[in-house]
Design a protein around this motif. Structure first.
Motif, PDB file in Angstrom:
ATOM      1  N   GLU A 178       0.835  -1.213   0.000  1.00 34.40           N
ATOM      2  CA  GLU A 178       0.000   0.000   0.000  1.00 34.40           C
ATOM      3  C   GLU A 178       0.868   1.261   0.000  1.00 34.40           C
ATOM      4  O   GLU A 178       0.556   2.232  -0.684  1.00 34.40           O
ATOM      5  N   LYS A 184       2.223   1.732  -3.485  1.00 39.65           N
ATOM      6  CA  LYS A 184       1.194   2.310  -4.370  1.00 39.65           C
ATOM      7  C   LYS A 184       1.008   3.794  -4.078  1.00 39.65           C
ATOM      8  O   LYS A 184       0.909   4.613  -5.001  1.00 39.65           O
ATOM      9  N   LYS A 185       0.945   4.156  -2.785  1.00 43.86           N
ATOM     10  CA  LYS A 185       0.767   5.557  -2.411  1.00 43.86           C
ATOM     11  C   LYS A 185       1.947   6.392  -2.921  1.00 43.86           C
ATOM     12  O   LYS A 185       1.768   7.494  -3.440  1.00 43.86           O
TER      13      LYS A 185
END
Length: 159
Positions: free
Chosen positions: A139, A142-143
């Motif tokens: 995550e 992705k961020k």
């Protein structure tokens, strides 16, 4: 004969990266953003010898990314929201660069037998307040990619 340079990866999808490639991509991407920051500072101050100003004064071993953000914060036309996004990006970069990503396993009992289930890779990320939070490495990756895209877009339009 051994090649004298590192080969670039041409993977289109970030999900194809292994751990080492993801780590390298994050570090390289932050270097790219720092280069854009350097350009904004050089363009604002317009030093007589911009090449050496950048090479010496803005060298990351002389002025940290945080210090460069302080400079940008004082340039009135530079968007403070972008500074916050770069800070977040830098925090994620530091986690990928300095903190080991160790596979975690959870013991589960099924029908009386214990088995190990692989858990998602985790990262410890320190926010700007100095608090450490454990987050999903995927995550955060992705961020980071989303932030890079947004910040790169901002620099395309910044002059």
């Amino acid at each position: 004969m051994e090649s004298e340079y590192f080969k670039r990866t041409y993977k289109e999808d970030l999900s194809e990266y292994n751990l080492e490639e993801a780590r390298g991509w994050v570090i390289n991407s932050m270097n790219f953003i720092e280069e854009k920051m350097d350009n904004a500072i050089v363009n604002y101050f317009n030093p007589k010898d911009s090449k050496n100003f950048k090479k010496i004064m803005l060298n990351s071993s002389v002025i940290s990314t945080g210090a460069k953000l302080k400079i940008l914060r004082n340039i009135k036309k530079f968007d403070s929201k972008i500074i916050s996004k770069i800070q977040e990006m830098s925090s994620i970069r530091n986690s990928f660069a300095h903190i080991p990503i160790i596979p975690l396993f959870k013991a589960e009992k099924i029908d009386g037998k214990t088995s190990l289930k692989r858990m998602p890779d985790r990262l410890e990320v320190m926010n700007s307040a100095g608090e450490i939070k454990t987050k999903s490495a995927k995550e955060e990756f992705k961020k980071f990619a989303e932030l890079k895209k947004e910040i790169t877009e901002y620099f395309k339009n910044y002059s």
